[in-house]
Design an enzyme around this catalytic site. Structure first.
Site, mmCIF file in Angstrom:
data_model
loop_
_atom_site.group_PDB
_atom_site.id
_atom_site.type_symbol
_atom_site.label_atom_id
_atom_site.label_comp_id
_atom_site.label_asym_id
_atom_site.label_seq_id
_atom_site.Cartn_x
_atom_site.Cartn_y
_atom_site.Cartn_z
ATOM 1 N N MET A 1 -16.397 -4.257 -34.020
ATOM 2 C CA MET A 1 -15.069 -4.016 -33.462
ATOM 3 C C MET A 1 -15.131 -3.686 -31.966
ATOM 4 O O MET A 1 -16.197 -3.389 -31.419
ATOM 5 C CB MET A 1 -14.399 -2.886 -34.227
ATOM 6 C CG MET A 1 -13.889 -3.315 -35.588
ATOM 7 S SD MET A 1 -13.173 -1.917 -36.491
ATOM 8 C CE MET A 1 -12.165 -2.775 -37.720
ATOM 9 N N GLY A 2 -13.980 -3.641 -31.355
ATOM 10 C CA GLY A 2 -13.855 -3.347 -29.928
ATOM 11 C C GLY A 2 -13.054 -4.455 -29.291
ATOM 12 O O GLY A 2 -13.597 -5.453 -28.857
ATOM 13 N N ARG A 3 -11.757 -4.266 -29.289
ATOM 14 C CA ARG A 3 -10.850 -5.314 -28.826
ATOM 15 C C ARG A 3 -11.076 -5.610 -27.342
ATOM 16 O O ARG A 3 -11.256 -6.741 -26.938
ATOM 17 C CB ARG A 3 -9.418 -4.862 -29.088
ATOM 18 C CG ARG A 3 -8.377 -5.914 -28.866
ATOM 19 C CD ARG A 3 -7.025 -5.432 -29.311
ATOM 20 N NE ARG A 3 -6.781 -5.685 -30.723
ATOM 21 C CZ ARG A 3 -6.770 -4.777 -31.681
ATOM 22 N NH1 ARG A 3 -7.008 -3.526 -31.404
ATOM 23 N NH2 ARG A 3 -6.510 -5.120 -32.931
ATOM 24 N N GLY B 1 -5.790 3.214 -36.298
ATOM 25 C CA GLY B 1 -6.944 2.845 -37.122
ATOM 26 C C GLY B 1 -7.768 4.084 -37.422
ATOM 27 O O GLY B 1 -7.998 4.912 -36.544
ATOM 28 N N VAL C 1 -12.646 4.838 -33.062
ATOM 29 C CA VAL C 1 -13.969 4.204 -33.115
ATOM 30 C C VAL C 1 -14.251 3.453 -31.827
ATOM 31 O O VAL C 1 -15.398 3.244 -31.470
ATOM 32 C CB VAL C 1 -14.125 3.192 -34.279
ATOM 33 C CG1 VAL C 1 -14.291 3.897 -35.594
ATOM 34 C CG2 VAL C 1 -13.025 2.168 -34.314
ATOM 35 N N ASP C 2 -13.203 3.032 -31.134
ATOM 36 C CA ASP C 2 -13.393 2.180 -29.952
ATOM 37 C C ASP C 2 -13.939 2.934 -28.744
ATOM 38 O O ASP C 2 -14.372 2.319 -27.774
ATOM 39 C CB ASP C 2 -12.071 1.501 -29.580
ATOM 40 C CG ASP C 2 -11.645 0.492 -30.627
ATOM 41 O OD1 ASP C 2 -12.523 -0.026 -31.343
ATOM 42 O OD2 ASP C 2 -10.431 0.226 -30.745
ATOM 43 N N TYR D 1 -13.923 -3.118 -41.488
ATOM 44 C CA TYR D 1 -13.648 -1.738 -41.907
ATOM 45 C C TYR D 1 -14.918 -0.949 -42.237
ATOM 46 O O TYR D 1 -14.911 0.289 -42.152
ATOM 47 C CB TYR D 1 -12.745 -1.728 -43.146
ATOM 48 C CG TYR D 1 -11.277 -1.906 -42.871
ATOM 49 C CD1 TYR D 1 -10.776 -1.993 -41.573
ATOM 50 C CD2 TYR D 1 -10.361 -1.976 -43.917
ATOM 51 C CE1 TYR D 1 -9.417 -2.148 -41.336
ATOM 52 C CE2 TYR D 1 -9.000 -2.129 -43.693
ATOM 53 C CZ TYR D 1 -8.531 -2.212 -42.400
ATOM 54 O OH TYR D 1 -7.189 -2.357 -42.179
ATOM 55 N N LEU D 2 -15.964 -1.652 -42.669
ATOM 56 C CA LEU D 2 -17.177 -0.939 -43.064
ATOM 57 C C LEU D 2 -17.689 -0.038 -41.939
ATOM 58 O O LEU D 2 -18.148 1.074 -42.184
ATOM 59 C CB LEU D 2 -18.279 -1.931 -43.481
ATOM 60 C CG LEU D 2 -18.278 -2.412 -44.931
ATOM 61 C CD1 LEU D 2 -16.928 -2.920 -45.385
ATOM 62 C CD2 LEU D 2 -19.336 -3.473 -45.145
ATOM 63 N N GLN D 3 -17.607 -0.520 -40.697
ATOM 64 C CA GLN D 3 -18.171 0.234 -39.578
ATOM 65 C C GLN D 3 -17.374 1.485 -39.234
ATOM 66 O O GLN D 3 -17.913 2.416 -38.666
ATOM 67 C CB GLN D 3 -18.293 -0.645 -38.341
ATOM 68 C CG GLN D 3 -17.003 -0.974 -37.637
ATOM 69 C CD GLN D 3 -17.103 -2.239 -36.795
ATOM 70 O OE1 GLN D 3 -17.588 -2.217 -35.690
ATOM 71 N NE2 GLN D 3 -16.634 -3.355 -37.346
#
Lengths: 418, 418
Positions: free
Chosen positions: A188-190, A13, A141-142, A295-297
């Site tokens: 996000m952040g699975r 990602g 990002v995570d 996706y914006l973040q």
């Protein structure tokens, strides 16, 4: 004698600043023409190597390369594709392609899965007796890579969600007298709640939004959650909630049931915000609004963290310096020297220690009731969003670069089925 | 002799720049102390007047008033509350409160419903023989007010959605080789497709995202839509879609079935993006991502349009000038003098002509296939997003002002049940 060439690729990602790392790699390699020949980029990550679809970055202008620093997404294309360690044909193909193009340096820019790929490629040196210097470049990002203080890409996502949440909270508090009382932002952040935690930076003082975080590290408890929402509406007249896409029930099931899986076998999530608001409106009767940043973040380069941009560039630059130095199977990582003012430096870590590791929010970062973060978490997070790094604008919109991405002539007669 | 005081209130869904209008009103009123006494703000719009909950803006510092220009939301609180024309008691109460506080000027800042309220209040002058000068101030992200070239608030929402969509498109095109092929962004616009249309500004050249707009003015046709998605994925490898929350079936039903209604009896929408992506993944098998911008798009002051901020301020300033001039039952509106370079001026329009009117996207702004906009629409939209007007940042986040919002002492013994 011509110098060995380099292969650079982007994986997993993407983020708002992965191209800043690419910029660091390409500018530094150009400055070291005495050590590295041209840099080929893989079109769509490692797939570009397997299919011999190499982009010749030497045809790009200095200005285009410089513009990567302010352009989101992956300029050369990314992929979700994992090398199988037991799949010997893949490694043989990589050697075939690298050999054909005289590639002696391998740079792979990605998260945990991608560092695993980089590590496996580094093993080719011994196992396949192919001389390659292999350096991983961190990105996600995570923020779930181990060892490094943070992962490039996270600081900008954190700044985006905290800014957006603060703005939406101003909106909500304007409306709550006669209308919407609850606003839910899904981020996000699975498995790791770093981005959700970063939403808490929006609050300056007690009572400020967000009032509730739903972290993936804390099992969702409906009763306690609804009581907290009620109390917040009672106290402030409204309630702002940040929820992770990965929030789970006590049995470990995702609250938002997954319906499909990505190429790594991970569940594809999204859509927990409407679920949470349905729960609130049906049980408490409050009017709710919700947003899903998706996706914006991770692409919001327009509100990137300057600190993040600098770190992303630095890991790209340092990766090349490591490679020139002959250090292989390593990754440049960020070490925090001081919280405030924030000082950091780049250190070297072995790829074997970062591959396939996932750094979750530690328990001392989570408040006692599980719905917020501690001061320690705030001290950790605060510097990562510092500084603005606006892209240039043209006609009212960010002016991002699209590279020419010219394919290098193929040298092999064989193709490879993915 | 003390001058007549003024009442200012904010109404309806808020925007990133409605406080810039408030700033224009308050700064201009302060500059004209020879004509206007202190300005009271209604706490939560007209409700503040009905309940005698008046905020004394004279205690706010010059710096705090100036900071309104870069602060989103409604600084004094907004409301969704419509005066019923047949409900005489409401008007009698307004006169009672205005009389008690010596209020001779009424400024109401809002959209179509709010201009209707402003118009009704202006009628009190004759019907109730109460001398009040009443001026509406336009505002709505939806851009659906008639006569005015655009509505303050829209340009910033337009800049936000076009920027976000461009950024997400960079992300998607990085991922689409092995993963997500379709991205859907849901934006506001219950009946009017202006915000959806503004997403098209993200595209610079043919083939650029967005590839499909789903406008509320065009009935949704599943077969034609799916064919268009397929063709886009075929051609570009991916498909970016902007969908209005208000997109309708051919029978006029909202695609996203409404479940609740707001205080004006309007259906509360949201959630059409997941519906659209479900359709695509089930019928075409593409992996999809979706985002719902919701409040983010109308509160994103960090990416406001400078043109919009200037216009919002100008309508606030001009409203006060109109009032001092004794012009009542009017609204300052924006008249376009030239497309490019964009020149505009403020004109005066009667409230009777703007109340309860809704300006939809005209048919010559919609492309022949219904999935895009025409060059005429682009010429109209392009200047509205021009210029950046960044707020100041502190600790990595926009530094927005919270006013003291001190209540003026009550003068009436009676209360009013809403």
């Amino acid at each position: 004698m011509a110098h060995k060439k380099a292969f650079y690729a982007q994986s997993g990602g993407v983020t708002a600043v992965i191209n800043a790392s690419a910029c660091g790699v390409l500018q530094t390699a150009r400055q070291h023409a005495e050590a590295i020949g041209k840099v080929y980029a893989g079109r769509n990550g490692i797939i570009g190597a397997l299919t011999e679809d190499l982009i010749d970055t030497s045809v790009e202008s200095e200005a285009a390369i410089a513009a990567l620093k302010h352009t989101p997404g992956a300029a050369f294309g990314s992929c979700r594709y994992k090398l199988a360690h037991e799949h010997r044909a893949q490694y043989e193909r990589l050697i075939q392609v690298f050999h054909a193009h005289d590639i002696g340096f391998f740079f792979y820019n990605g998260g945990g899965d991608s560092q695993d790929t980089a590590y496996k490629v580094s093993q080719m040196r011994a196992e396949q007796a192919y001389p390659i210097v292999c350096v991983g470049i961190p990105k996600t990002v995570d923020n779930d890579l181990p060892i490094t203080d943070c992962s490039p890409g996270f600081g900008s996502a954190a700044k985006y969600v905290a800014t957006s949440l603060r703005e939406a909270a101003f909106d909500l508090s304007s409306m709550c007298r006669t209308s919407t009382k609850v606003f839910v932002l899904e981020v996000m952040g699975r498995h790791a709640g770093w981005t959700t935690a970063a939403c808490a930076l929006a609050a300056d003082r007690g009572g400020d939004a967000p009032h509730i975080l739903l972290l993936p590290e804390v099992a969702f408890n409906e009763q306690r959650f609804l009581a907290k929402v009620s109390a917040s509406v009672e106290r402030q007249g409204n309630c702002v909630i940040a929820v992770s896409e990965g929030v789970k029930r006590s049995d470990g099931e995702f609250l938002s049931a997954s319906r499909s899986k990505d190429a790594f076998g991970h569940a594809q999530l999204g859509g927990v915000a409407p679920l949470i608001t349905d729960l609130i409106s049906s049980k408490l009767g409050f009017k709710c609004h919700w947003a899903v940043a998706d996706y914006l973040q991770r692409s919001a380069r327009h509100i990137a963290s300057e600190t993040d941009v600098q770190q992303a560039y630095a890991v790209g630059r340092t990766a090349v310096e490591f490679a020139i130095d002959g250090r292989s199977a390593v990754m440049p990582a960020i070490r925090r020297v001081n919280d405030a003012p924030y000082h950091w430096e780049i250190i070297e870590v072995p790829l074997s220690e970062v591959a396939n590791q996932e750094k979750l929010l530690p328990s001392h970062f989570i408040s006692a009731d599980g719905f917020g973060i501690t001061e320690a978490a705030r001290r950790y997070l605060a510097p990562l969003i510092l500084g603005e790094a606006y892209p240039p604008f043209k006609n009212g919109l960010p002016d991002y670069v699209c590279l020419r991405n010219v394919a290098a002539p193929r040298k092999l007669l064989t193709t490879f089925a993915l």
